[in-house]
Design an enzyme around this catalytic site. Structure first.
Site, PDB file in Angstrom:
ATOM      1  N   HIS A  59      -0.294   1.853   2.870  1.00 17.44           N
ATOM      2  CA  HIS A  59      -0.982   3.160   2.805  1.00 17.44           C
ATOM      3  C   HIS A  59      -1.421   3.394   1.369  1.00 17.44           C
ATOM      4  CE1 HIS A  59       0.087   4.544   6.902  1.00 17.44           C
ATOM      5  NE2 HIS A  59       1.069   3.678   6.724  1.00 17.44           N
ATOM      6  N   GLN A 152      -3.546  10.005  11.244  1.00 12.91           N
ATOM      7  CA  GLN A 152      -2.139  10.330  10.956  1.00 12.91           C
ATOM      8  C   GLN A 152      -1.607  11.513  11.780  1.00 12.91           C
ATOM      9  OE1 GLN A 152       0.415   9.399   7.925  1.00 12.91           O
ATOM     10  NE2 GLN A 152       1.364  10.139   9.811  1.00 12.91           N
ATOM     11  N   HIS A 210      -0.139   2.185  14.438  1.00 10.97           N
ATOM     12  CA  HIS A 210       1.255   2.579  14.307  1.00 10.97           C
ATOM     13  C   HIS A 210       1.720   2.829  15.739  1.00 10.97           C
ATOM     14  CE1 HIS A 210       0.139   3.273  10.162  1.00 10.97           C
ATOM     15  NE2 HIS A 210       1.381   3.602   9.844  1.00 10.97           N
ATOM     16  N   GLU A 213       6.834   4.192  16.415  1.00 13.12           N
ATOM     17  CA  GLU A 213       7.660   4.267  15.201  1.00 13.12           C
ATOM     18  C   GLU A 213       8.669   5.393  15.416  1.00 13.12           C
ATOM     19  OE1 GLU A 213       5.642   5.108  11.517  1.00 13.12           O
ATOM     20  OE2 GLU A 213       7.401   4.645  10.309  1.00 13.12           O
ATOM     21  N   ASP A 309       4.221  -1.202   3.693  1.00  9.85           N
ATOM     22  CA  ASP A 309       4.026   0.149   4.222  1.00  9.85           C
ATOM     23  C   ASP A 309       3.844   1.185   3.109  1.00  9.85           C
ATOM     24  OD1 ASP A 309       3.633   2.065   6.138  1.00  9.85           O
ATOM     25  OD2 ASP A 309       5.679   2.083   6.921  1.00  9.85           O
TER      26      ASP A 309
HETATM   27 FE   FE2 Z   1       2.512   2.895   8.107  1.00 10.37          FE
END
Ligand code: FE2
Length: 432
Positions: A59, A152, A210, A213, A309
């Site tokens: 990121h 996100q 993603h 998670e 990450d």
């Molecule tokens: Fe991530």
């Protein structure tokens, strides 16, 4: 004839004492002894030479923002997402570019020359995408940067999630992202996976989500992702990042799931540092490790590569752009400490990552790109154990970073001594 020759190199596959000749941006020769000379020579003196590290999950819009506007007090994933939401309206393109470029400098010094970064598309200003597209161009001479449009706050859950993601792709972002476990319901999550795979198929782009998670064993979006991958003919072009819920899933269910993932040729991207830090937070004791089933996925033939990450951001206050640190943690969390295991772990930050990222010309064979690193370690296993210094980083046949070897001088009762940690404590024999 050669632009640069590396002398007396040990290779990741166990070959020892080879010379590597680089010419025209490619590896032109790998021989026991190259008779020719070159304008520049590097004496590896029996140390490991490897292709550079590749980070398939990062990121870069959040990196080096630690403490802005405040610290993550609980240390959880959810507070991190909330904190990022506080910071996001304050982001400027200039500040994003500056932080990302600083991270790229660090990455180069660590021999990390290929990075796939997610770019948050939740804010319709899309200042993140604008900034990282500029960074991608700026660093192109030394880092290959791939960008993923990452919703996100949810593809459906965020007010402008759908249109912002499409706009980011229109701007030139390379890959379709997603976050199905963060949508409002399981159904919305599954719907987002289907829609995003359709977007990717229509635009001819890869997918990197993603996915799951969470510690919730019933978070099964990877099943949907595998099924939609096959449905849209995206086999081999889809990555499932994190997949931490697989850690907690019922074993019988996983015995069906892994073959389904293999059929879809899903690229699996665990993020060991972040997974061990953020998962299992609702557990008292025993506390789950929260990393996906690395050994089992590798054994089933799936391509597993590790991501860093985060480095110094709302989710993770540590990190230094060091993929050997990532691999070091993976060895511990996956309990893969055997000799063969460690070679597989090293592959997961090099050749496997390159496969996930679809890199052209990556590797240590004649004809591959002249991108190499020289480590202060005799072999792969010592490089992992020591998180070895990157003595030289070579891009397109030119040295772009050099680090002095770590050598300690000891003063013990008048008896002078020195230790080269990468040379003086190597086991004399090691079978594979
Ligand atoms: Fe991530």
């Amino acid at each position: 004839m050669f632009d640069l020759i590396i002398r007396n190199a040990n290779l990741p596959d166990g070959r020892q004492g080879f010379d590597i000749g680089l010419a025209g941006g490619r590896i032109a020769a790998i021989e026991k002894s190259i008779a020719a000379t070159a304008g520049e020579e590097v004496d590896a003196s029996g140390r490991l030479v490897s292709p550079p590290f590749c980070d398939p999950h990062f990121h870069m819009d959040a990196t080096l923002s630690l403490g802005m506007p405040r610290m993550n007090v609980s240390g959880t994933l959810l507070e991190g997402i909330g904190l990022w939401g506080e910071l996001r309206p304050l982001l400027t393109k200039e500040a994003l570019v500056e932080r990302a470029l600083r991270y790229c400098d660090l990455a180069v010094s660590q021999g990390l020359l290929y990075i796939r970064s997610h770019v948050d598309t939740s804010d319709p200003r899309l200042v993140t995408a604008e900034a990282l597209l500029e960074v991608k161009e700026k660093v192109a001479p030394y880092i290959e940067l791939q960008l993923v449009a990452f919703p996100q706050d949810g593809y459906y859950r965020a007010p402008d999630g759908v249109t912002s993601l499409e706009r980011a792709l229109d701007m030139g972002v390379d890959i379709v992202g997603g976050i199905p476990h963060f949508e409002r319901t399981m159904e919305d999550g599954a719907r987002s996976v289907e829609s995003l795979c359709r977007v990717a198929a229509d635009r001819g782009l890869p997918v990197d989500m993603h996915c799951d998670e969470t510690d919730d064993p019933l978070s099964r979006h990877i099943e949907t992702l595998a099924a939609q991958t096959v449905r849209f003919g995206l086999q081999g072009r889809v990555a499932g990042s994190h997949l931490t819920s697989m850690h907690s899933m019922d074993n019988y269910y996983v015995s069906k799931l892994i073959p389904l993932m293999a059929e879809a040729e899903i690229n699996v991207i665990p993020n060991p540092l972040i997974n061990i830090m953020l998962q299992g937070r609702h557990d008292t004791y025993p506390k789950r490790r929260g990393m996906t089933r690395v050994r089992e996925l590798m054994a089933a033939g799936l391509n597993v590569s590790f991501g860093h990450d985060c480095v110094m951001d709302p989710w993770y206050s540590m990190g230094s752009g060091d993929m050997l640190e990532v691999a070091h943690m993976a060895i511990h969390v996956a309990q893969m400490a055997g000799v063969e295991d460690k070679h597989k772990i090293f592959d997961a930050i090099t050749v496997n990552s390159a496969k996930t990222m679809g890199l052209e010309g990556y590797g240590l064979e004649v004809g591959c790109k002249a991108d190499l690193i020289v480590l202060q370690a005799a072999d792969v296993i010592e490089a992992l154990r020591l998180k070895a210094n990157r003595l030289f980083v070579i891009k397109s046949g030119k040295i772009i970073s050099r680090t002095a070897p770590r050598i300690s001088e000891l003063f013990l009762g008048g008896r002078p001594a020195s230790i080269d940690i990468g040379r003086d404590y190597v086991p004399s024999a090691r079978g594979r």
